[in-house]
Motif scaffolding. Structure first.
Motif, mmCIF file in Angstrom:
data_model
loop_
_atom_site.group_PDB
_atom_site.id
_atom_site.type_symbol
_atom_site.label_atom_id
_atom_site.label_comp_id
_atom_site.label_asym_id
_atom_site.label_seq_id
_atom_site.Cartn_x
_atom_site.Cartn_y
_atom_site.Cartn_z
ATOM 1 N N THR A 236 0.829 -1.203 0.000
ATOM 2 C CA THR A 236 0.000 0.000 0.000
ATOM 3 C C THR A 236 0.865 1.255 0.000
ATOM 4 O OG1 THR A 236 -1.747 -1.158 1.203
ATOM 5 C CG2 THR A 236 -1.799 1.244 1.255
ATOM 6 N N LEU A 237 1.893 1.262 0.830
ATOM 7 C CA LEU A 237 2.781 2.418 0.905
ATOM 8 C C LEU A 237 3.538 2.635 -0.388
ATOM 9 C CD1 LEU A 237 4.056 1.796 4.515
ATOM 10 C CD2 LEU A 237 2.910 3.875 3.749
ATOM 11 N N ALA A 238 3.970 1.548 -1.018
ATOM 12 C CA ALA A 238 4.659 1.671 -2.301
ATOM 13 C C ALA A 238 3.743 2.295 -3.342
ATOM 14 C CB ALA A 238 5.144 0.298 -2.768
ATOM 15 N N ALA A 239 2.462 1.918 -3.311
ATOM 16 C CA ALA A 239 1.501 2.473 -4.263
ATOM 17 C C ALA A 239 1.324 3.969 -4.049
ATOM 18 C CB ALA A 239 0.158 1.758 -4.118
ATOM 19 N N TYR A 240 1.110 4.371 -2.808
ATOM 20 C CA TYR A 240 0.890 5.786 -2.536
ATOM 21 C C TYR A 240 2.165 6.602 -2.742
ATOM 22 C CZ TYR A 240 -3.875 5.142 -0.967
ATOM 23 O OH TYR A 240 -5.210 4.876 -0.942
ATOM 24 N N ALA A 241 3.319 6.006 -2.475
ATOM 25 C CA ALA A 241 4.578 6.715 -2.731
ATOM 26 C C ALA A 241 4.708 7.049 -4.210
ATOM 27 C CB ALA A 241 5.759 5.861 -2.274
ATOM 28 N N GLU A 242 4.304 6.119 -5.072
ATOM 29 C CA GLU A 242 4.400 6.366 -6.509
ATOM 30 C C GLU A 242 3.438 7.469 -6.945
ATOM 31 O OE1 GLU A 242 4.858 3.750 -10.592
ATOM 32 O OE2 GLU A 242 4.270 2.781 -8.719
ATOM 33 N N LEU A 243 2.242 7.476 -6.378
ATOM 34 C CA LEU A 243 1.280 8.532 -6.721
ATOM 35 C C LEU A 243 1.756 9.891 -6.209
ATOM 36 C CD1 LEU A 243 -2.120 6.721 -6.076
ATOM 37 C CD2 LEU A 243 -0.986 7.136 -8.250
ATOM 38 N N PHE A 244 2.323 9.910 -5.009
ATOM 39 C CA PHE A 244 2.861 11.167 -4.494
ATOM 40 C C PHE A 244 4.002 11.672 -5.366
ATOM 41 C CE2 PHE A 244 0.832 10.435 -0.263
ATOM 42 C CZ PHE A 244 0.291 11.696 -0.122
ATOM 43 N N SER A 245 4.794 10.745 -5.894
ATOM 44 C CA SER A 245 5.886 11.147 -6.773
ATOM 45 C C SER A 245 5.339 11.820 -8.035
ATOM 46 C CB SER A 245 6.724 9.925 -7.144
ATOM 47 O OG SER A 245 7.790 10.286 -7.990
ATOM 48 N N LEU A 246 4.264 11.264 -8.588
ATOM 49 C CA LEU A 246 3.627 11.892 -9.749
ATOM 50 C C LEU A 246 3.096 13.275 -9.403
ATOM 51 C CD1 LEU A 246 1.611 8.954 -11.359
ATOM 52 C CD2 LEU A 246 3.649 10.050 -12.263
ATOM 53 N N LEU A 247 2.514 13.392 -8.224
ATOM 54 C CA LEU A 247 1.974 14.681 -7.781
ATOM 55 C C LEU A 247 3.085 15.711 -7.624
ATOM 56 C CD1 LEU A 247 -0.189 16.562 -6.592
ATOM 57 C CD2 LEU A 247 0.088 15.364 -4.408
ATOM 58 N N GLU A 248 4.187 15.319 -7.004
ATOM 59 C CA GLU A 248 5.286 16.244 -6.747
ATOM 60 C C GLU A 248 5.973 16.706 -8.035
ATOM 61 O OE1 GLU A 248 6.112 13.936 -2.542
ATOM 62 O OE2 GLU A 248 7.516 13.734 -4.207
ATOM 63 N N GLU A 249 5.982 15.840 -9.035
ATOM 64 C CA GLU A 249 6.657 16.166 -10.288
ATOM 65 C C GLU A 249 5.722 16.755 -11.337
ATOM 66 O OE1 GLU A 249 8.358 12.481 -11.444
ATOM 67 O OE2 GLU A 249 9.726 12.368 -9.720
ATOM 68 N N SER A 250 4.466 16.937 -10.986
ATOM 69 C CA SER A 250 3.489 17.444 -11.950
ATOM 70 C C SER A 250 3.806 18.886 -12.341
ATOM 71 C CB SER A 250 2.075 17.371 -11.363
ATOM 72 O OG SER A 250 1.983 18.163 -10.196
ATOM 73 N N PRO A 251 3.462 19.279 -13.572
ATOM 74 C CA PRO A 251 3.842 20.610 -14.058
ATOM 75 C C PRO A 251 2.796 21.694 -13.813
ATOM 76 C CG PRO A 251 2.963 19.309 -15.856
ATOM 77 C CD PRO A 251 2.895 18.431 -14.636
ATOM 78 N N PHE A 252 1.724 21.398 -13.132
ATOM 79 C CA PHE A 252 0.599 22.322 -13.042
ATOM 80 C C PHE A 252 0.880 23.450 -12.051
ATOM 81 C CE2 PHE A 252 -1.123 17.973 -13.798
ATOM 82 C CZ PHE A 252 -1.209 18.115 -15.169
ATOM 83 N N ALA A 253 0.295 24.621 -12.344
ATOM 84 C CA ALA A 253 0.675 25.831 -11.613
ATOM 85 C C ALA A 253 -0.476 26.518 -10.894
ATOM 86 C CB ALA A 253 1.318 26.829 -12.587
ATOM 87 N N SER A 254 -1.685 25.978 -10.920
ATOM 88 C CA SER A 254 -2.798 26.652 -10.248
ATOM 89 C C SER A 254 -2.545 26.692 -8.743
ATOM 90 C CB SER A 254 -4.113 25.923 -10.522
ATOM 91 O OG SER A 254 -4.153 24.683 -9.839
ATOM 92 N N ARG A 255 -3.076 27.697 -8.082
ATOM 93 C CA ARG A 255 -2.825 27.874 -6.643
ATOM 94 C C ARG A 255 -3.388 26.716 -5.833
ATOM 95 N NH1 ARG A 255 -7.475 30.851 -4.418
ATOM 96 N NH2 ARG A 255 -8.946 31.302 -6.107
ATOM 97 N N TRP A 256 -4.533 26.184 -6.284
ATOM 98 C CA TRP A 256 -5.119 25.030 -5.583
ATOM 99 C C TRP A 256 -4.162 23.843 -5.664
ATOM 100 C CZ3 TRP A 256 -6.384 19.992 -6.166
ATOM 101 C CH2 TRP A 256 -7.337 19.439 -5.327
ATOM 102 N N TRP A 257 -3.630 23.582 -6.864
ATOM 103 C CA TRP A 257 -2.750 22.435 -7.061
ATOM 104 C C TRP A 257 -1.465 22.588 -6.268
ATOM 105 C CZ3 TRP A 257 -3.896 17.961 -9.568
ATOM 106 C CH2 TRP A 257 -2.849 17.066 -9.801
ATOM 107 N N LYS A 258 -0.889 23.776 -6.265
ATOM 108 C CA LYS A 258 0.352 24.001 -5.527
ATOM 109 C C LYS A 258 0.155 23.743 -4.041
ATOM 110 C CE LYS A 258 2.555 27.365 -8.618
ATOM 111 N NZ LYS A 258 2.999 28.767 -8.773
ATOM 112 N N GLY A 259 -1.019 24.093 -3.532
ATOM 113 C CA GLY A 259 -1.291 23.855 -2.116
ATOM 114 C C GLY A 259 -1.304 22.384 -1.757
#
Length: 530
Positions: A268-291
């Motif tokens: 489970t942790l490996a799965a969520y770690a991978e999703l968090f990695s995608l989130l952290e590396e995402s290119p989006f710039a909206s204020r909601w997303w950055k938060g």
């Protein structure tokens, strides 16, 4: 931009081609892997038989090649599964366009019979707004999306979500990539509750006081080295090993319970770690997303990966050879428990915030996927008003197919106003009411609405349209409607909060026409006292 259907069809075809290519690579690697294993076994056998050293080196090289091929085949399997997931995602998207839902999750477990509008507006259920929107792939994401559908956001949050949805819907490939990655770990979502419980559970204080004994391992191993080198007899080393066994026995019950969870929680942790990695590396710039992307000094993906590795280390104790060689002499379990306790102390206060952020990201992606699939829908304009304001042009019901959908205009402004909708049976009155209501829900969710234009101010939607009897509560349908109307009166009497926007269909339909007319008039007068 191609139409959504053309886009999904093209992505589906690409996914099929990529999956077939990965499958072929997987099959070829399987053959080479088998050949390497046979070669390694044969070389070792011939080395033992002939004594020629070169065959030993050949066997070692073949075995190393075997290990490399195993890793390569694992990567090929993952690539194949990833593209198969893409196939499922695009098939699901194509089905949604014609209102055929392939996913089993209907959101019924989020149902509250007393909710102000969910039952009447088909927010949850078999043919519902939840199924139309839901592109989440984790249990937490599904929960968050349902919560948003059942609770309108404040204007600031609505505008922030609109900005994010407008940005995300331009990156449909990224949304697909997220879902395909999450599906690689589709069974991990069932362990989220256990993970929360583990994070909240402190280590037993009595056991925690014994953790410094882990440094006995340094002394014992040193005694073992001195014994092997001939500087000491064997008995001090074996005495240390015996003492290790006694110490570990104290931790045995806790370790057994922890070990039962390690494999599942580690996955489970490996799965969520991978999703968090995608989130952290995402290119989006909206204020909601950055938060949601901010992880402080330590990134959530790194912390999750570290915890996953710790759980995997605990799992080593299930290997008897590891226990004899390293686990018992090195007090491996105590060092693992100490590391887990330090992880809790450092990250437990923010763990729930991380999971909440991930759930919100999944929910917003569902809204973005819905917006991409329906480019003709518009973002509503949110008016900063404290009174009722709804102005809709060409508004239609998002759960009715395009070829059967009838659109209408609607306007209502100011408090104390009532619109009476009349017409013959089966003329679409109920559908019209639901059309206004469900688009108000979408508007206050922060998504797009099925309309040519849509303006609204924040309001509390309330409906009374499908009241039913209840054998369990010994309640007739007429009494059920009276209870529902009473609930509306109680809500409308509250001064705090946004104004009430109510949708009532055939008031008091369980009695005769004369009493219905009198009751409806009395109800309206109570809602709008002079």
């Amino acid at each position: 931009m191609p139409s959504p259907q053309a886009f999904f069809e093209a992505r589906l075809e690409d996914a099929r081609i990529q999956a077939l290519a990965a499958q072929r690579r997987f099959d070829v690697l399987a053959l080479f892997r088998l050949a390497a294993f046979v070669l390694a076994a044969g070389a070792c056998w011939w080395w033992i038989r002939s004594g020629v050293q070169v065959w030993g080196f050949a066997g070692l090289g073949a075995f190393m090649a075997f290990l490399i091929l195993v890793r390569a085949q694992q990567r090929a399997r993952r690539t194949r599964d990833f593209h198969r997931n893409r196939e499922l995602i695009n098939q699901d998207e194509l089905g949604r366009l014609s209102f055929h839902f392939s996913r089993e999750d209907e959101g019924r477990h989020f149902t509250d019979v007393a909710h102000p509008y969910a039952g009447d507006l088909d927010i949850l259920g078999k043919h519902s707004l939840y199924r139309l929107l839901n592109r989440t792939r984790t249990a937490e994401g599904s929960r968050k999306l349902a919560g948003w559908l059942l609770s309108p956001a404040d204007p600031d949050e609505i505008l922030a979500r609109q900005e994010t949805v407008a940005e995300l819907k331009k990156h449909a490939e990224w949304l697909e990539h997220w879902q395909a990655t999450a599906l690689l770990h589709k069974y991990s979502e069932h362990q989220v509750g256990s993970l929360y419980d583990w994070v909240k559970e402190p280590v037993d204080p009595h056991l925690k006081r014994l953790l410094p004994l882990r440094w006995m391992a340094v002394v014992t191993i040193s005694l073992g080295v001195l014994w092997i080198s001939g500087h000491l007899p064997a008995w001090p080393f074996w005495a240390g090993i015996l003492l290790h066994g006694l110490v570990l026995r104290v931790f045995n019950s806790y370790l057994r319970r922890l070990s039962d969870q390690t494999y599942r929680l580690g996955k489970t942790l490996a799965a969520y770690a991978e999703l968090f990695s995608l989130l952290e590396e995402s290119p989006f710039a909206s204020r909601w997303w950055k938060g949601r992307r901010t992880g402080g000094e330590t990134k959530p993906s790194r912390a999750m990966s570290g915890l996953s590795r710790l759980f995997n280390r605990i799992d080593y104790r299930n290997n008897v050879y590891f226990v004899l060689v390293a686990g018992l002499p090195g007090l491996w379990d105590l060092f693992c428990i100490h590391s887990l306790d330090r992880w809790k102390q450092r990250y437990a206060p923010v763990f729930a915030d991380w999971m909440e952020a991930l759930a919100e990201v999944e929910a917003i992606q569902s809204m973005a996927g819905f917006a991409f699939a329906h480019p003709e829908y518009v973002f509503p304009q949110i008016a900063w008003e404290t009174r009722i304001l709804v102005e809709a042009k060409s508004v239609g019901h998002p759960l009715i197919p395009y070829d059967k959908r009838v659109t209408n205009d609607f306007a209502l402004s100011g408090d104390g106003q009532t619109v009476l909708v009349t017409g013959s049976n089966m003329s679409g009155k109920s559908t019209f009411l639901r059309t206004i209501g469900i688009n108000l829900v979408l508007a206050q969710l922060g998504g797009v609405v099925s309309a040519g234009s849509f303006v609204c101010a924040p309001c509390r939607v309330f409906t009374s349209m499908r009241t039913q009897d209840s054998l369990e509560e010994n309640t007739s349908s007429f009494y059920a409607e009276l209870k529902r109307l009473k609930q509306l009166l109680e809500l409308s009497s509250r001064e705090k909060g946004a104004p009430e926007f109510y949708l009532l269909d055939e008031i008091l339909k369980g009695t005769n026409s004369k009493d219905r007319h009198r009751g409806a008039e009395a109800m309206i007068r109570q809602l709008h006292p002079m």
